[in-house]
Design a protein around this motif. Sequence first.
Motif, mmCIF file in Angstrom:
data_model
loop_
_atom_site.group_PDB
_atom_site.id
_atom_site.type_symbol
_atom_site.label_atom_id
_atom_site.label_comp_id
_atom_site.label_asym_id
_atom_site.label_seq_id
_atom_site.Cartn_x
_atom_site.Cartn_y
_atom_site.Cartn_z
ATOM 1 N N TYR A 205 14.849 43.310 17.259
ATOM 2 C CA TYR A 205 13.609 42.643 17.752
ATOM 3 C C TYR A 205 12.526 41.850 17.124
ATOM 4 O O TYR A 205 11.924 40.730 17.531
ATOM 5 N N ARG A 207 13.756 40.269 14.505
ATOM 6 C CA ARG A 207 14.689 39.066 14.708
ATOM 7 C C ARG A 207 14.507 37.976 15.679
ATOM 8 O O ARG A 207 14.371 36.660 15.707
ATOM 9 N N THR A 208 14.504 38.606 17.070
ATOM 10 C CA THR A 208 14.067 37.808 18.235
ATOM 11 C C THR A 208 12.727 37.146 18.055
ATOM 12 O O THR A 208 12.707 35.982 18.598
ATOM 13 N N LEU A 210 10.930 36.402 15.640
ATOM 14 C CA LEU A 210 11.152 35.120 14.869
ATOM 15 C C LEU A 210 11.838 33.872 15.354
ATOM 16 O O LEU A 210 11.495 32.974 15.299
ATOM 17 N N ALA A 211 12.932 34.091 15.995
ATOM 18 C CA ALA A 211 13.561 33.254 16.992
ATOM 19 C C ALA A 211 12.666 32.536 17.956
ATOM 20 O O ALA A 211 13.111 31.543 18.248
ATOM 21 N N LYS A 212 11.864 33.356 18.398
ATOM 22 C CA LYS A 212 10.874 32.806 19.406
ATOM 23 C C LYS A 212 9.995 31.768 18.876
ATOM 24 O O LYS A 212 9.036 31.088 19.566
ATOM 25 N N GLY A 213 9.654 31.931 17.593
ATOM 26 C CA GLY A 213 8.921 30.769 16.985
ATOM 27 C C GLY A 213 7.537 31.199 16.768
ATOM 28 O O GLY A 213 6.769 30.488 16.809
ATOM 29 N N LEU A 214 7.493 32.586 16.826
ATOM 30 C CA LEU A 214 6.233 33.286 16.588
ATOM 31 C C LEU A 214 5.663 33.118 15.192
ATOM 32 O O LEU A 214 6.438 33.157 14.178
ATOM 33 N N PRO A 215 4.409 32.791 15.035
ATOM 34 C CA PRO A 215 3.705 32.856 13.809
ATOM 35 C C PRO A 215 4.079 34.292 13.199
ATOM 36 O O PRO A 215 4.165 35.554 13.688
ATOM 37 N N ARG A 218 1.782 37.219 13.763
ATOM 38 C CA ARG A 218 2.067 37.832 15.098
ATOM 39 C C ARG A 218 3.181 38.536 15.220
ATOM 40 O O ARG A 218 3.271 39.873 15.713
ATOM 41 N N ARG A 222 2.307 42.423 16.315
ATOM 42 C CA ARG A 222 2.478 42.713 17.710
ATOM 43 C C ARG A 222 3.815 43.196 17.972
ATOM 44 O O ARG A 222 3.893 44.028 18.625
ATOM 45 N N HIS A 223 4.730 42.773 16.920
ATOM 46 C CA HIS A 223 6.249 43.630 17.145
ATOM 47 C C HIS A 223 6.439 44.486 16.075
ATOM 48 O O HIS A 223 6.936 45.330 16.605
#
Lengths: 307, 339
Positions: A205, A207-208, A210-215, A218, A222-223
């Motif tokens: 999750y 990696r996900t 990161l793949a979402k392009g979150l800073p 965050r 958050r994750h």
Amino acid sequence: MGRYVVRRLLQMIPVFIGSTFLIFFMVYALGDPVAAMFGDRAPDPATAAQIRRDLYLDQPLGKQYLHYMGQIFQGNFGTAFNGQSVTELMASAFPVTLRLTLIAIVLEMLVGITLGVFSGLRRGRGIDTSVLLLSLVVVSVPTFVSGYLLQFVFGVRWAWAAPSVSPEAPLNELLLPGLVLALVSLAYVTRLTRTSIAENVRADYVRTALAKGLPRHRVITRHLLRNSLIPVVTFIGTDIGALMGGAIVTERIFNIHGVGFQLYQGILRQNSPTVVGFVTILVLVFLLANLLVDLLYAVLDPRIRYA
Amino acid sequence: MTNDGRNGEGGGTALLDVRDLKVEFRTRDGVAHAVNGVSYRVAPGETLAVLGESGSGKSVTAQAVMGILDSPPGRVTGGQVLFHGRDLLTLRREERRRIRGAKMAMIFQDALSALNPVLSVGAQLAEMFKVHEGTSRKEARGRAVELMERVGIPAARQRVGDYPHQFSGGMRQRIMIAMALALGPDLIIADEPTTALDVTVQAQVMDLLAELQRELTMGLILITHDLGVVADVADTIAVMYAGRIVETAPVHALYRVPAHPYTRGLLESIPRLDHKGRRLHAIKGLPPSLTAIPPGCPFHPRCPLAQDVCRTDPPPLYEAGPGRASACHFWKETLDGAR
């Protein structure tokens, strides 16, 4: 959830009875409180008998205990042998220790979690190794050493903080004692956070995220952190109880008139009602803190369900 | 590879143009050469299937394209990733982050572990809008519900606050797809999107993905080891082995006659209706360790056609017919032998 809380509260009853009986038995049956009142002098037998009757000490132990518990539920924790009521002592001691504990917990969370996150994200590198070493040193040094050391350095040598705390125990004077009290747990929180973060940083999750392009911040807060904090919260929760009762050494060093100080005095002078009363409250604090932690689990991890 | 003019240098049709990409991992056993000069192109609306065994470098290539390589230990050591003509590898980290998720998105294999277990699916979907477009919390939530409806999740409005573990496997993968689609990307990379699902659900999810791709004319890179999935949806196939592309071809041409012995081995290892009663062939041996890839053609120790030249000279990608290429010294013989 409601049913779970009720069940947990009911489960507390036997634990409460068992632990209070144990402490009651140890204090009253294994020592002689009346003899202790007279110190070195031999008590006058008539007076001693009178005191025993007044204090219910001539009854069998079971009856004494029942009598004592009955009084507790009426809010009467008895009278210390110096004539002050135990509730009075509690009213002055608990707020002080509560403040001290609060400072310690906040330090644990702020410093411990921050250090843990940084070293967990840089596992195996310089920062990580030094934090690990430092925490190991902190864990190995007992409080009476670190306490006197910090008191000397910050309180006496550099005079940054008050070396001893005034009876009102304002927050700013409690900062240094709070740090001393927090030190060992802080090291544990750091290590716990570090391990948890290092374990989760490779999770799918993350990696996900990161793949979402979150800073990056965050992704981490958050994750990664949300998932890594679950064991840390458990530790901090149970630590609340331990800190409140375990401040004996710290309160002695900094002359803080809190729970630990009163307990220490009570034990020293065989002041049985004080000891039993304070321990009873501490048992309750411990039980409630544990319940709170278990409920917090469900908030942090929705996969956990209470039935 | 695009179907039209795959030799045109910098041909304007390419959405993604990966050129000679190289990725290494520093491990305790030495440097693992995970990707060794991979090139492929995807046009808008095209589906490229990347086929290979585990460890062939297909996922690592995708991660390098997305920019989510575990680094360290992973490192891109060469090549270009041109996206809309811009080399992503030269962009600053922040510029690259803005593209990620918004312009190119990724769908992962196991949605249960790929979704955050402690956040509601609504929150995880809404996050895309909040972070990339600065949408308000309330509007982001509304768009999350729309997305869930779009990918066919029943009672989306009621379920937006549910957590990943409360959904079935197929529904979870739909949520992953919704998350990838959120900002209308031009390219989607799906890394084994159906492997963790039941066979019946696999088809549904694949159909959904193909339908959405057609509708939005996105480029799709489908990473898989399942030849069955590929046949229905892909336009082009790239077969990878030991971090290299060994064959690329339009999907039907490849199924009819493979131009590389490895591809032929793969095709012969799956049961086919038209070859009933025949024994299935397994490719002998194991893929090489990435820390010690054999010299010459990396497939030669397992290849039935291997000659001396295969042990010394690494084969280039030979042009092997219209729109196809094969990295085999004996591609002609392979084509003829299969006929």
